[in-house]
Design a protein around this motif. Sequence first.
Motif, PDB file in Angstrom:
ATOM      1  N   ARG A  25       0.853  -1.188   0.000  1.00 58.58           N
ATOM      2  CA  ARG A  25       0.000   0.000   0.000  1.00 58.58           C
ATOM      3  C   ARG A  25       0.890   1.240   0.000  1.00 58.58           C
ATOM      4  N   ARG A  69     -12.918  -3.039 -12.317  1.00 54.54           N
ATOM      5  CA  ARG A  69     -13.189  -3.963 -11.217  1.00 54.54           C
ATOM      6  C   ARG A  69     -13.191  -5.374 -11.773  1.00 54.54           C
ATOM      7  N   LEU A 118      -5.531 -11.525  -7.515  1.00 55.08           N
ATOM      8  CA  LEU A 118      -6.568 -10.675  -6.946  1.00 55.08           C
ATOM      9  C   LEU A 118      -7.810 -11.500  -6.613  1.00 55.08           C
ATOM     10  N   SER A 119      -8.715 -10.908  -5.884  1.00 56.18           N
ATOM     11  CA  SER A 119      -9.971 -11.556  -5.520  1.00 56.18           C
ATOM     12  C   SER A 119     -11.127 -10.945  -6.303  1.00 56.18           C
ATOM     13  N   ASN A 121     -14.168  -8.797  -7.215  1.00 58.40           N
ATOM     14  CA  ASN A 121     -14.545  -7.403  -6.924  1.00 58.40           C
ATOM     15  C   ASN A 121     -13.373  -6.489  -6.595  1.00 58.40           C
ATOM     16  N   ASP A 122     -12.138  -6.960  -6.699  1.00 59.80           N
ATOM     17  CA  ASP A 122     -10.980  -6.086  -6.481  1.00 59.80           C
ATOM     18  C   ASP A 122     -10.877  -5.084  -7.623  1.00 59.80           C
ATOM     19  N   THR A 123     -10.407  -3.891  -7.318  1.00 60.62           N
ATOM     20  CA  THR A 123     -10.186  -2.897  -8.365  1.00 60.62           C
ATOM     21  C   THR A 123      -8.745  -3.010  -8.863  1.00 60.62           C
ATOM     22  N   VAL A 124      -8.560  -2.709 -10.138  1.00 57.01           N
ATOM     23  CA  VAL A 124      -7.236  -2.773 -10.756  1.00 57.01           C
ATOM     24  C   VAL A 124      -6.977  -1.504 -11.548  1.00 57.01           C
TER      25      VAL A 124
END
Length: 139
Positions: A25, A69, A118-119, A121-124
């Motif tokens: 992050r 997303r 990623l999982s 609904n993750d945003t990219v």
Amino acid sequence: MDENKITLRQLRALARALRATTINRLELTGENWSLRMTSAPPSPTLMAPVATVESPVLRTPLCAPAPGRVLLRHPLLADDFAGSGAHVIRHQLLALLQVGALYLPLRSPAAGTVSFALSHNDTVEFDEEILFIHEDSQA
């Protein structure tokens, strides 16, 4: 060009460099500045498998063609298109990328075993890695 501004090319280079670290992050602010970084141990799914002499493994990433997303299953269905560890064929539908009201299909670039970075609904962001295909040299 204002020397205090960062270009999109520089931002992409920074994102690629951060992927190789344990930083997960990064927050930036302006005016009188603030910068916050947090890190975590790398996920085992993001680490490249070890290639052996008998069976070399190729690791092919599938990156986001646009910011959006990630949907690992159809919005109206309960089952994922493909689960982590599943064997997939080339051009198989693996996920959808929702960009506003548009849904872009994300298809397998090769045959092999899939592992997701990623999982659901993750945003990219543009060019961010969504998943990897681990293929053997015979595929």
